[in-house]
Scaffold this motif. Structure first.
Motif, PDB file in Angstrom:
ATOM      1  N   LEU A 190       2.820   9.680  -5.457  1.00 36.96           N
ATOM      2  CA  LEU A 190       3.267  11.011  -5.033  1.00 36.96           C
ATOM      3  C   LEU A 190       4.547  11.455  -5.740  1.00 36.96           C
ATOM      4  CD1 LEU A 190       2.509  10.571  -1.237  1.00 36.96           C
ATOM      5  CD2 LEU A 190       1.476  12.307  -2.728  1.00 36.96           C
ATOM      6  N   THR A 215     -10.022  11.448  -2.564  1.00 37.94           N
ATOM      7  CA  THR A 215      -9.069  10.856  -1.615  1.00 37.94           C
ATOM      8  C   THR A 215      -8.793   9.401  -1.953  1.00 37.94           C
ATOM      9  OG1 THR A 215      -9.728  12.288   0.218  1.00 37.94           O
ATOM     10  CG2 THR A 215      -8.718  10.204   0.817  1.00 37.94           C
ATOM     11  N   LEU A 216      -7.510   9.066  -1.997  1.00 35.68           N
ATOM     12  CA  LEU A 216      -7.116   7.649  -1.967  1.00 35.68           C
ATOM     13  C   LEU A 216      -6.798   7.359  -0.512  1.00 35.68           C
ATOM     14  CD1 LEU A 216      -6.412   4.967  -3.410  1.00 35.68           C
ATOM     15  CD2 LEU A 216      -4.037   5.766  -3.481  1.00 35.68           C
ATOM     16  N   ALA A 274       1.466   4.416  -2.636  1.00 31.55           N
ATOM     17  CA  ALA A 274       1.320   5.834  -2.271  1.00 31.55           C
ATOM     18  C   ALA A 274       2.563   6.621  -2.683  1.00 31.55           C
ATOM     19  CB  ALA A 274       1.079   5.974  -0.765  1.00 31.55           C
ATOM     20  N   ARG A 275       3.732   6.081  -2.371  1.00 32.39           N
ATOM     21  CA  ARG A 275       4.977   6.797  -2.711  1.00 32.39           C
ATOM     22  C   ARG A 275       5.117   6.955  -4.222  1.00 32.39           C
ATOM     23  NH1 ARG A 275       7.129   3.574   1.357  1.00 32.39           N
ATOM     24  NH2 ARG A 275       8.094   2.185  -0.166  1.00 32.39           N
ATOM     25  N   ASP A 297      -2.176   7.920   3.673  1.00 31.15           N
ATOM     26  CA  ASP A 297      -1.633   6.597   3.984  1.00 31.15           C
ATOM     27  C   ASP A 297      -1.813   6.301   5.474  1.00 31.15           C
ATOM     28  OD1 ASP A 297      -0.329   4.207   4.096  1.00 31.15           O
ATOM     29  OD2 ASP A 297       1.603   4.954   3.391  1.00 31.15           O
ATOM     30  N   PRO A 331      -0.103  14.645   0.135  1.00 31.43           N
ATOM     31  CA  PRO A 331      -0.062  13.469   1.023  1.00 31.43           C
ATOM     32  C   PRO A 331      -0.561  13.787   2.433  1.00 31.43           C
ATOM     33  CG  PRO A 331       2.104  14.481   0.918  1.00 31.43           C
ATOM     34  CD  PRO A 331       1.182  15.335   0.062  1.00 31.43           C
ATOM     35  N   LYS A 364       0.817  -1.218   0.000  1.00 35.02           N
ATOM     36  CA  LYS A 364       0.000   0.000   0.000  1.00 35.02           C
ATOM     37  C   LYS A 364       0.855   1.275   0.000  1.00 35.02           C
ATOM     38  CE  LYS A 364      -2.043  -1.049   3.910  1.00 35.02           C
ATOM     39  NZ  LYS A 364      -1.241  -2.249   4.274  1.00 35.02           N
ATOM     40  N   SER A 365       1.796   1.340   0.934  1.00 33.13           N
ATOM     41  CA  SER A 365       2.596   2.571   1.030  1.00 33.13           C
ATOM     42  C   SER A 365       3.499   2.735  -0.188  1.00 33.13           C
ATOM     43  CB  SER A 365       3.463   2.552   2.296  1.00 33.13           C
ATOM     44  OG  SER A 365       2.649   2.571   3.425  1.00 33.13           O
ATOM     45  N   ILE A 387      -3.661  11.861  -0.977  1.00 30.22           N
ATOM     46  CA  ILE A 387      -3.177  10.482  -0.852  1.00 30.22           C
ATOM     47  C   ILE A 387      -2.925  10.273   0.636  1.00 30.22           C
ATOM     48  CG2 ILE A 387      -1.457   8.781  -1.611  1.00 30.22           C
ATOM     49  CD1 ILE A 387      -3.113  10.045  -3.924  1.00 30.22           C
ATOM     50  N   ILE A 445      -5.698   4.894   2.269  1.00 28.10           N
ATOM     51  CA  ILE A 445      -4.968   3.633   2.411  1.00 28.10           C
ATOM     52  C   ILE A 445      -5.126   3.126   3.841  1.00 28.10           C
ATOM     53  CG2 ILE A 445      -2.637   2.675   2.468  1.00 28.10           C
ATOM     54  CD1 ILE A 445      -2.003   4.547   0.113  1.00 28.10           C
TER      55      ILE A 445
END
Ligand SMILES: Nc1ncnc2c1ncn2[C@@H]1O[C@H](COP(=O)(O)OP(=O)(O)OP(=O)(O)O)[C@@H](O)[C@H]1O
Ligand code: SF4
Ligand SMILES: [Mg+2]
Length: 348
Positions: A65, A213-214, A61-62, A184, A99, A57-58, A182, A216
């Motif tokens: 971004l 919004t995503l 996200a990274r 997380d 983020p 997941k992260s 985003i 996580i």
């Protein structure tokens, strides 16, 4: 760029980590495995990416971004590769895709008062005509996240609670008005009351300002509370997606069904961690090949083909897909047993 053109599109994104640490699993770890999805600004969405610890997941996200270039695949924003954006386009992307992390403590410099995160943004993006205007923008944004200026401004990060720090990050988001957030695991360190407040702010940002919004999370209940759409990720692969209601109340993939079968429990997040702690390593040590369904070891519907090729997403019902050989025209399986909808929450 018009709102309609504002889309983040991930196409076949794969992230491989290599190194001695992964010797036991062939020298590399596929953290994100051929992931494709898109987020739209128009209409605004809330999309939860739900998965256990270590599912990728992260890393996703990274990658979105622009903090980590994937091994292969692409991420575009408004049709342009985000890793090729430069100058004004890059600055615009940076502002438009914001983020929010688990605990923003690391983002605050402990030696500066928290006000600085606002003033830095105001100066960087030239948001205010004067200091007075800037101050009123900050106050307006604090009000939008239910914080009083006198409670937070002029303080150092350690003088605030985790919930206050997290809402300050949302106030900054409010001030910047990005098209995309985003987030997380933004609420995993907050207590229940502040968590609900935070989730309500995200819903409000969508409804009032059209922010997408995503979200996580490893926590099914927060995703369910937020509503919108959901994607379930396991071992770097998105194995099911659809509306939150479909995925949670009518889960199609046996893996999602397994996860939901224990609900309701007093704390679904704990049950989730407990249940999944045994899975990843077991699966990887049994068979390192990934050209198959990675859930095969534990699936009660498993047949030969599940070991031989990777299941692609198949439409299960309108707007819901599952990557599983149980579905689709070439299915040679029996249909899965009754979904565990009777166990899922029915009220929100
Ligand atoms: N920089 C890195 N180098 C090597 N391996 C990494 C790196 N970053 C992540 N990984 C590995 O990639 C996998 C996915 O990690 P990731 O942080 O994306 O998972 P996650 O779903 O966010 O987990 P969590 O819920 O614990 O935050 C994990 O096995 C992790 O150990
Ligand atoms: S593809 Fe096969 S092993 Fe994988 S979840 Fe579906 S039935 Fe089970
Ligand atoms: Mg993570």
């Amino acid at each position: 760029m018009s709102a309609r053109e504002k889309q983040i599109v991930l196409s076949n994104v794969t992230q491989i980590f290599r190194g001695a640490a992964f010797r036991q699993i062939g020298g590399e770890l596929i953290a994100v495995d051929d992931v494709s999805f898109s987020l739209t600004a128009e209409p605004p969405q809330i999309v939860s990416l739900i998965g256990e610890s270590g599912s990728g997941k992260s890393t996703i996200a990274r990658i979105i971004l622009g903090l980590q270039r994937p091994t292969s695949g692409s991420v575009t924003y408004g049709g342009k590769d985000i890793y090729r954006l430069a100058g004004d386009e890059f600055a615009f992307f940076r502002r438009d895709v914001q983020p929010v992390f688990q605990d923003p403590y690391g983002i605050f410099n402990p030696f500066y008062r928290v006000d600085r995160i606002f003033w830095t943004a105001i100066k960087k993006f030239k948001l205010a005509k004067s200091d007075v205007h800037g101050r009123s923008m900050i106050e307006e944004s604090l009000a939008a996240v239910d914080l009083r200026p006198e409670d937070v401004l002029g303080r150092y990060p350690h003088q605030l609670s985790g919930g206050q720090r997290q809402r300050l990050m949302l106030a900054r988001v409010h001030m910047l008005r990005p098209a995309f957030i985003i987030a997380d695991e933004p609420v995993s360190m907050l207590d229940a009351a502040v968590r609900v407040l935070f989730l309500n702010i995200l819903i409000d940002f969508k409804q009032t300002y059209g922010m997408t919004t995503l979200f996580i999370t490893h926590d099914l209940s927060t995703a369910y509370y937020l509503g919108g759409d959901a994607m379930v990720i396991s071992q770097g692969r998105i194995i099911e997606r659809g509306t939150v209601d479909d995925v949670m109340l009518r889960p199609a993939h046996p893996y999602t069904q397994l996860l939901l079968s224990s609900l309701p429990v007093p704390d679904p997040a704990d049950r989730w961690k407990e249940r999944l702690a045994v899975t990843e390593q077991t699966v990887q040590s049994v068979s390192p090949s990934r050209d198959r369904c990675l859930f095969a070891e534990r699936c009660r519907f498993v047949l030969d083909r599940c070991w031989k090729s990777r299941p692609e997403p198949v439409l299960v019902r309108q707007g819901q897909t599952a990557s599983c050989f149980l579905y689709g025209p070439r299915s040679d399986h029996a249909q899965p047993a009754e979904s565990p909808s009777q166990n899922a929450r029915t009220t929100r």
